[in-house]
Design a protein around this motif. Structure first.
Motif, PDB file in Angstrom:
ATOM      1  N   ASP A 118       0.845  -1.193   0.000  1.00 28.42           N
ATOM      2  CA  ASP A 118       0.000   0.000   0.000  1.00 28.42           C
ATOM      3  C   ASP A 118       0.884   1.247   0.000  1.00 28.42           C
ATOM      4  OD1 ASP A 118       0.852  -0.709   2.556  1.00 28.42           O
ATOM      5  OD2 ASP A 118      -1.162  -0.938   3.342  1.00 28.42           O
ATOM      6  N   MET A 119       0.363   2.352  -0.557  1.00 28.60           N
ATOM      7  CA  MET A 119       1.196   3.533  -0.808  1.00 28.60           C
ATOM      8  C   MET A 119       0.752   4.778  -0.066  1.00 28.60           C
ATOM      9  SD  MET A 119       1.811   3.317  -4.961  1.00 28.60           S
ATOM     10  CE  MET A 119       0.072   3.543  -5.379  1.00 28.60           C
ATOM     11  N   ASP A 120      -0.448   4.809   0.499  1.00 35.32           N
ATOM     12  CA  ASP A 120      -1.001   6.059   1.023  1.00 35.32           C
ATOM     13  C   ASP A 120      -0.535   6.340   2.453  1.00 35.32           C
ATOM     14  OD1 ASP A 120      -2.580   3.750   1.644  1.00 35.32           O
ATOM     15  OD2 ASP A 120      -4.146   5.058   2.427  1.00 35.32           O
ATOM     16  N   ALA A 121      -0.622   7.620   2.818  1.00 36.82           N
ATOM     17  CA  ALA A 121      -0.217   8.095   4.143  1.00 36.82           C
ATOM     18  C   ALA A 121      -1.449   8.461   4.957  1.00 36.82           C
ATOM     19  CB  ALA A 121       0.718   9.293   3.993  1.00 36.82           C
ATOM     20  N   LEU A 122      -1.221   9.165   6.082  1.00 43.44           N
ATOM     21  CA  LEU A 122      -2.292   9.546   6.993  1.00 43.44           C
ATOM     22  C   LEU A 122      -2.343  11.058   7.190  1.00 43.44           C
ATOM     23  CD1 LEU A 122      -1.697   6.754   9.622  1.00 43.44           C
ATOM     24  CD2 LEU A 122      -3.920   7.203   8.563  1.00 43.44           C
ATOM     25  N   PRO A 123      -3.515  11.605   7.538  1.00 46.20           N
ATOM     26  CA  PRO A 123      -3.635  13.052   7.781  1.00 46.20           C
ATOM     27  C   PRO A 123      -3.185  13.419   9.197  1.00 46.20           C
ATOM     28  CG  PRO A 123      -5.779  12.023   7.953  1.00 46.20           C
ATOM     29  CD  PRO A 123      -4.829  10.935   7.542  1.00 46.20           C
ATOM     30  N   ILE A 124      -1.873  13.376   9.403  1.00 47.13           N
ATOM     31  CA  ILE A 124      -1.266  13.625  10.710  1.00 47.13           C
ATOM     32  C   ILE A 124      -0.088  14.587  10.535  1.00 47.13           C
ATOM     33  CG2 ILE A 124       0.019  12.574  12.630  1.00 47.13           C
ATOM     34  CD1 ILE A 124      -1.533  10.013  12.175  1.00 47.13           C
ATOM     35  N   ASP A 125       0.090  15.515  11.465  1.00 49.21           N
ATOM     36  CA  ASP A 125       1.282  16.363  11.483  1.00 49.21           C
ATOM     37  C   ASP A 125       2.431  15.575  12.097  1.00 49.21           C
ATOM     38  OD1 ASP A 125       0.458  18.868  10.355  1.00 49.21           O
ATOM     39  OD2 ASP A 125      -0.744  19.214  12.151  1.00 49.21           O
ATOM     40  N   GLU A 126       3.522  15.444  11.360  1.00 50.53           N
ATOM     41  CA  GLU A 126       4.648  14.632  11.817  1.00 50.53           C
ATOM     42  C   GLU A 126       5.405  15.302  12.954  1.00 50.53           C
ATOM     43  OE1 GLU A 126       8.482  12.118  10.103  1.00 50.53           O
ATOM     44  OE2 GLU A 126       6.909  12.837   8.754  1.00 50.53           O
ATOM     45  N   ALA A 127       5.879  14.463  13.905  1.00 48.47           N
ATOM     46  CA  ALA A 127       6.621  14.978  15.058  1.00 48.47           C
ATOM     47  C   ALA A 127       7.899  14.178  15.297  1.00 48.47           C
ATOM     48  CB  ALA A 127       5.749  14.938  16.303  1.00 48.47           C
ATOM     49  N   THR A 128       8.447  13.544  14.238  1.00 55.85           N
ATOM     50  CA  THR A 128       9.655  12.736  14.420  1.00 55.85           C
ATOM     51  C   THR A 128      10.917  13.580  14.529  1.00 55.85           C
ATOM     52  OG1 THR A 128      10.036  12.513  12.030  1.00 55.85           O
ATOM     53  CG2 THR A 128       8.631  10.847  13.095  1.00 55.85           C
ATOM     54  N   GLY A 129      10.928  14.737  13.864  1.00 57.59           N
ATOM     55  CA  GLY A 129      12.135  15.544  13.819  1.00 57.59           C
ATOM     56  C   GLY A 129      13.215  14.964  12.928  1.00 57.59           C
TER      57      GLY A 129
END
Length: 385
Positions: free
Chosen positions: A77-88
């Motif tokens: 699967d190729m799709d992502a999620l509607p989330i603001d990333e916080a990994t840095g």
């Protein structure tokens, strides 16, 4: 851990692919740039055919081996999620509000690694169908690809997929026979009353008491209506109503999810929800409407194919768990397993944040392990005679 040496040699290249995909996430069916990147890599590897635009941005690529034979499907699967990333991380998402918080960038990378190796060696007969699908998280892209005929069009006889599993040892494979992930349904309840001034509640038909009663009754469905050995979850996840302390609202909204493995249980829950909503609305003299939506079906492994998948995993890793184990998460690979026998495999990626969390990141060290598993599936399922 016997990762294929040639694939181990791809490690830096695979990491670069994965981090590019991670930095450029796309949602749902709108995986245009992701699909373009995948198609470019596949053409560089020398696959025999690339079929694009399936389920809008999905791809099926074919690699032919030595001699006639069946076709085996491998899915990512190729799709992502509607989330603001916080990994840095240096390779963090460059698009605000979107991130690969479920590891689909890693799934795509593992299948690309396998594709490169299979194009070089072709040590199998028949055909490999590489399936890159959009909209696993929302929209059921796997189901759409099946509806658009990929199984018959490309002669796919069996199909396999991997999902990463944070919190489990890196390189640990886990699968089992029968149901492994739940069916997922959603319910929406709209409660309608008559609003007014909170100082004069007798002039209103307050939806709040009815809403509270509905939620309380929903929580009795499992302990009082479902057989104790039937695995099911019913969760109310949203209640919205009201706008101020001196206003009785005119409406309320209840939302929730149902997870189960048996269609008969789904029928029981839906029927009971209808009774609860209608009955409580009548008791409070207002109206309420239920919309019950069935989404992904249960993900059910074929028994023989899951046993085979576990055997193949033992070629790649000394950490393999094969047992009946059901989780309440859901997957739209379920549609492909309804269409063809196959198996869904989990691959541990070590300690770290869990899936769908803003600080999650795929472990690049396990990508060659997953790619080696895909390759061994093909070579053992369709050996050269």
């Amino acid at each position: 851990m016997p990762v294929i040496n040639r694939i181990a040699g791809y490690s830096e290249e695979m990491t670069a692919w994965r981090r590019h995909l991670h930095a450029h996430p796309e949602l749902g069916f709108d995986c245009f740039d992701t699909a373009s990147f995948v198609a470019e890599r596949l053409k560089e590897f020398g696959v025999d055919e690339v079929h694009e635009g399936i389920a809008r941005t999905g791809i099926v690529a074919l690699i032919r081996g030595q001699g006639d034979g069946p076709a085996i499907g491998l899915r990512a699967d190729m799709d992502a999620l509607p989330i603001d990333e916080a990994t840095g991380a240096e390779h963090a998402s460059t698009i605000q509000g979107k991130m690969h918080a479920c590891g689909h960038d890693g799934h795509t990378t593992m299948l690309l690694g396998a594709a490169k190796y299979l194009c070089e060696t072709r040590n199998f007969r028949g055909t490999v169908a590489l399936i890159f699908q959009p909209a696993e998280e929302d929209g059921g892209g796997g189901g759409v690809m099946v509806e658009e005929g990929i199984m018959d069009r490309f002669g796919i006889g069996q199909v396999y997929a991997i999902h990463n599993a944070p919190g489990f040892p890196a390189g640990l494979f886990m699968t089992g026979p029968g149901p492994v992930l739940a069916a997922v349904d959603t319910f929406h309840i709209h409660v309608k009353g008559v609003g007014g001034h909170a100082a004069n509640p007798h002039e209103t038909k307050d939806p709040i008491p009815c809403t509270v009663a509905i939620v309380q009754a929903i929580n009795t469905i499992i302990p009082r209506n479902i057989y104790a050995r039937d695995e099911v979850v019913v969760s109310v996840t949203q209640i919205h109503t009201g706008s101020a302390e001196n206003i009785v609202p005119d409406k309320a909204y209840i939302n929730g999810t149902v997870r189960s493995f048996d269609p008969k249980v789904q029928d029981q829950v839906e029927a009971r929800l209808k009774e609860i909503v209608a009955g409580q609305a009548a008791a409070f003299g207002i109206t309420a409407e239920l919309a019950y939506d069935r989404h992904y079906p249960a993900t059910v492994n074929d028994v023989a194919k899951s046993e085979f998948a576990a055997e193949v995993a033992r070629d790649v890793s000394d950490q393999v768990i094969y047992q009946e184990a059901r989780e309440m998460g859901a997957e739209d690979f379920s549609y492909m397993l309804q269409a063809r026998p196959g198996a869904f495999m989990m691959l541990g990626q070590g300690e770290g944040p869990g899936l769908h969390q803003p600080d999650y990141d795929f472990n690049d060290e396990v990508a060659p392990i997953g790619a080696s598993y895909f390759v061994r599936l093909v070579e053992r399922a369709q050996p050269v005679e």
